[in-house]
Write an enzyme that holds these catalytic residues in place. Structure first.
Site, PDB file in Angstrom:
ATOM      1  N   GLU A  56       0.858  -1.188   0.000  1.00 12.54           N
ATOM      2  CA  GLU A  56       0.000   0.000   0.000  1.00 12.54           C
ATOM      3  C   GLU A  56       0.890   1.233   0.000  1.00 12.54           C
ATOM      4  OE1 GLU A  56      -2.676   0.319   3.286  1.00 12.54           O
ATOM      5  OE2 GLU A  56      -3.631  -1.608   2.909  1.00 12.54           O
TER       6      GLU A  56
ATOM      7  N   LYS B 179     -15.579   5.196   4.908  1.00 15.97           N
ATOM      8  CA  LYS B 179     -14.424   5.346   5.787  1.00 15.97           C
ATOM      9  C   LYS B 179     -14.580   6.593   6.646  1.00 15.97           C
ATOM     10  CE  LYS B 179     -10.884   2.538   4.005  1.00 15.97           C
ATOM     11  NZ  LYS B 179      -9.458   2.371   4.174  1.00 15.97           N
TER      12      LYS B 179
END
Length: 321
Positions: free
Chosen positions: A245, A296
């Site tokens: 990531e 989120k």
């Protein structure tokens, strides 16, 4: 970062986050991956719709065993065998590459990591897949205590006890270590001291960190080489590092803007095929994330996307083609 799917174009990939209620169907997303030149995809969990869309696409797959299944996989070889049967062997036309056992596992849950990895590795071997599919895990940037100079790279004291047996497993089985590395957070949390943002964005005009014979113009290279140094400091060698990531938010926080996100990610795509000062070649890298994710936490967490859920790009960027 949450449950995601990552796809790679040559050395570069993109994470397809699922923390949203307005995303296009998996068949559309897989089509977007192909249209943009990506040839591998990482699932943090064996998502049934994504796996159904992947056969015949030529896209390689990294699939994750989520953190919540680790206790069961660690406790029972038969549970690991059942997981492999249901999620790997049941999809013979999907080109699996790695199984990632857990993502950013921390605290008391780290006790399950190596036993779960051993059991999944054994289950793959029993299924005749041990040579084709490697078992690994992904670590958080928080496990790294020293980023610069890279030669002084070191894991945090509380991380070393669980990472050493993980790394020994990877060394023995020939699997890479996955690391989630964010120059954005290194900048905002000052993990490398008071560095100018240009060092984070690949836009520094010259060497910023001189480390012996090696000069560093960006934080990405410094962090990758610091992880390698930290691994070797624990007496482990021959374990590659995959950046599982990385990215830059387009809104919601300090230095989070469309221009900075485009600059970081486009420069990343152009850069990773060259490797780092200590390891020229290429760095397999996955950009977070495919879409902005509306479920989120508000702020930067909702703004990592390269695409809107409408499939339009957040900003102009070129990937694999």
């Amino acid at each position: 970062m949450g449950s995601t799917t990552c796809a790679g174009a040559a050395s570069v990939g993109v994470c397809y986050g699922m923390s949203a209620n307005n995303l296009p169907p998996a068949t559309t997303v897989v089509g977007m991956l192909r249209d943009n030149g990506f040839n591998s995809v990482r699932l943090y969990a064996p998502d049934s719709e994504a796996l159904a869309a992947l056969p015949g696409t030529g896209i390689g797959v990294i699939v994750g065993a989520p953190n919540y299944v680790l206790p069961e996989l660690a406790a029972s070889a038969s549970a690991a065998a059942a997981w492999v049967r249901a999620n790997i062997a049941a999809h013979p036309d999907v080109s699996f590459r790695y199984i990632t056992v857990g993502n950013e596992v921390a605290g008391s849950d780290t006790q399950y990591l190596v036993p779960a990895m051993e059991n999944v590795h054994g289950a793959l071997a029993a299924a005749g897949l041990g040579d084709a599919v490697k078992v690994t895990t992904a670590i958080s940037q928080a496990t790294i205590a020293v980023h610069v100079p890279p030669s002084a790279g070191e894991f945090a004291g509380e991380s070393k006890p669980f990472l050493l047996p993980v790394l020994q497993f990877l060394e023995r089985t020939g699997a890479p270590l996955l690391a989630n590395l964010y120059p954005y957070f290194a900048y905002t949390y000052k993990a490398a001291g008071d560095m100018d943002v240009s060092f984070m964005l690949f836009t520094a005009p010259g060497t910023v960190v001189q480390d012996g014979e090696y000069g560093y113009q960006n934080m990405f290279d410094a962090s990758v080489d610091a992880v390698h140094a930290a691994v070797e400091r624990l007496g482990v060698s021959g374990v590659d590092v995959v950046v599982s990531e990385t990215g830059w938010p387009s809104a919601g926080g300090e230095e989070a803007s469309v221009d900075n996100a485009r600059t970081y990610n486009q420069n990343l795509v152009s850069h990773v095929g060259k490797g780092t000062p200590r390891r020229p070649g290429k760095v397999e890298t996955y950009v977070f994330s495919m879409f902005n994710e509306n479920l989120k936490e508000a702020g930067v967490e909702q703004n990592w996307g390269l695409f809107y859920p409408t499939t339009d790009k957040v900003y102009p960027i070129t990937f694999g083609r």
